[in-house]
Design a protein around this motif. Structure first.
Motif, short mmCIF file in Angstrom:
data_model
loop_
_atom_site.label_atom_id
_atom_site.label_comp_id
_atom_site.label_asym_id
_atom_site.label_seq_id
_atom_site.Cartn_x
_atom_site.Cartn_y
_atom_site.Cartn_z
N ILE A 34 0.86 -1.18 0.00
CA ILE A 34 0.00 0.00 0.00
C ILE A 34 0.90 1.23 0.00
CG2 ILE A 34 -1.71 1.28 1.35
CD1 ILE A 34 -2.62 -1.59 2.36
N SER A 35 2.01 1.13 0.72
CA SER A 35 3.01 2.20 0.80
C SER A 35 4.37 1.54 1.00
CB SER A 35 2.69 3.11 1.99
OG SER A 35 3.75 3.99 2.26
N VAL A 36 5.40 2.18 0.46
CA VAL A 36 6.75 1.65 0.64
C VAL A 36 7.52 2.43 1.71
CG1 VAL A 36 8.96 1.26 -0.54
CG2 VAL A 36 6.82 0.71 -1.68
N ARG A 37 7.24 3.74 1.83
CA ARG A 37 7.89 4.57 2.86
C ARG A 37 6.85 5.39 3.58
NH1 ARG A 37 11.35 3.63 -0.84
NH2 ARG A 37 11.10 5.25 -2.35
N GLU A 80 -10.18 -6.73 -0.58
CA GLU A 80 -10.51 -5.33 -0.86
C GLU A 80 -9.25 -4.48 -1.00
OE1 GLU A 80 -14.89 -4.88 1.21
OE2 GLU A 80 -13.12 -4.48 2.43
N LEU A 81 -8.28 -4.69 -0.11
CA LEU A 81 -7.03 -3.93 -0.21
C LEU A 81 -6.29 -4.27 -1.49
CD1 LEU A 81 -5.85 -4.15 3.50
CD2 LEU A 81 -6.68 -2.10 2.32
N GLU A 82 -6.29 -5.55 -1.85
CA GLU A 82 -5.60 -5.98 -3.08
C GLU A 82 -6.22 -5.34 -4.32
OE1 GLU A 82 -4.55 -10.00 -5.68
OE2 GLU A 82 -5.82 -10.18 -3.91
N THR A 83 -7.53 -5.38 -4.42
CA THR A 83 -8.18 -4.92 -5.66
C THR A 83 -8.48 -3.42 -5.68
OG1 THR A 83 -10.35 -5.51 -4.79
CG2 THR A 83 -9.22 -7.16 -6.12
N LYS A 88 -2.54 -3.84 -8.42
CA LYS A 88 -1.44 -4.35 -9.24
C LYS A 88 -1.21 -5.82 -8.88
CE LYS A 88 1.20 -0.05 -9.59
NZ LYS A 88 0.29 0.94 -9.30
N PRO A 89 -0.58 -6.59 -9.78
CA PRO A 89 -0.30 -7.99 -9.44
C PRO A 89 0.59 -8.08 -8.20
CG PRO A 89 0.13 -7.57 -11.77
CD PRO A 89 -0.13 -6.24 -11.12
#
Length: 167
Positions: A34-37, A80-83, A88-89
């Motif tokens: 969802i976030s990287v940093r 839900e978070l995935e889609t 993204k894959p």
């Protein structure tokens, strides 16, 4: 606090030049960011012959020791978070965990198998920073296998891999 070292490796720790390590468990995983940093990640962990868990993870920091908070979530929220949020894959991983003679665990991961960007890495998690710094792969016959320590190298996290391959 998560304290771990990371090595780039080539395959599972098997072969005549390596000690026989007992396989503890194997997971098929999918994870996305969802976030990287800071790191905010979801992960599906399907234990071979067992149950599937869905985890929401928060991490801060980099290198050897990082703050980490993990919480289980249900499949509906994961989906839900995935889609709806990630879209993204997800990164596919196979993780095998091997028991080491000192009671620690060697986790070996095959990432994005079959993709041009596929790679392997291994990690060992430690109880303290001092234990991590003093741990020697050669004491367990793993010097050749664990010879590419990337623990403190920038760009070696799964979050960095996500940015390189999914954005």
């Amino acid at each position: 606090m998560e304290i771990e070292r990371k090595w780039m490796v080539n395959g599972w720790p098997e072969g005549e030049n390596l000690p026989a390590l007992p396989l503890k468990e194997e997971f098929a995983m999918r994870q996305g960011y969802i976030s990287v940093r800071p790191t905010v990640r979801i992960r599906e962990e399907a234990l071979k012959g067992g149950e599937t868990a869905y985890i929401l993870c928060f991490k801060s920091g980099s290198g050897l020791a990082r703050e980490e908070i993990e919480r289980p979530i249900d499949k509906k929220l994961f989906d839900e978070l995935e889609t709806k949020i990630i879209g993204k894959p997800l990164i596919g991983k196979i993780r095998r965990s091997y028991a080491l003679p000192d009671g620690l665990v060697l986790e070996v991961n095959h990432v994005d198998e079959g993709q041009p960007t596929a790679f392997w890495y291994a990690e060992v998690e430690y109880p303290t920073v001092d234990a991590a710094r003093s741990w020697k792969p050669e004491a367990f016959g793993l010097a050749d296998y664990l010879n590419d320590d990337v623990t403190d190298q920038p760009g070696q996290s799964m979050g960095a891999y996500w940015e390189q391959t999914r954005k």
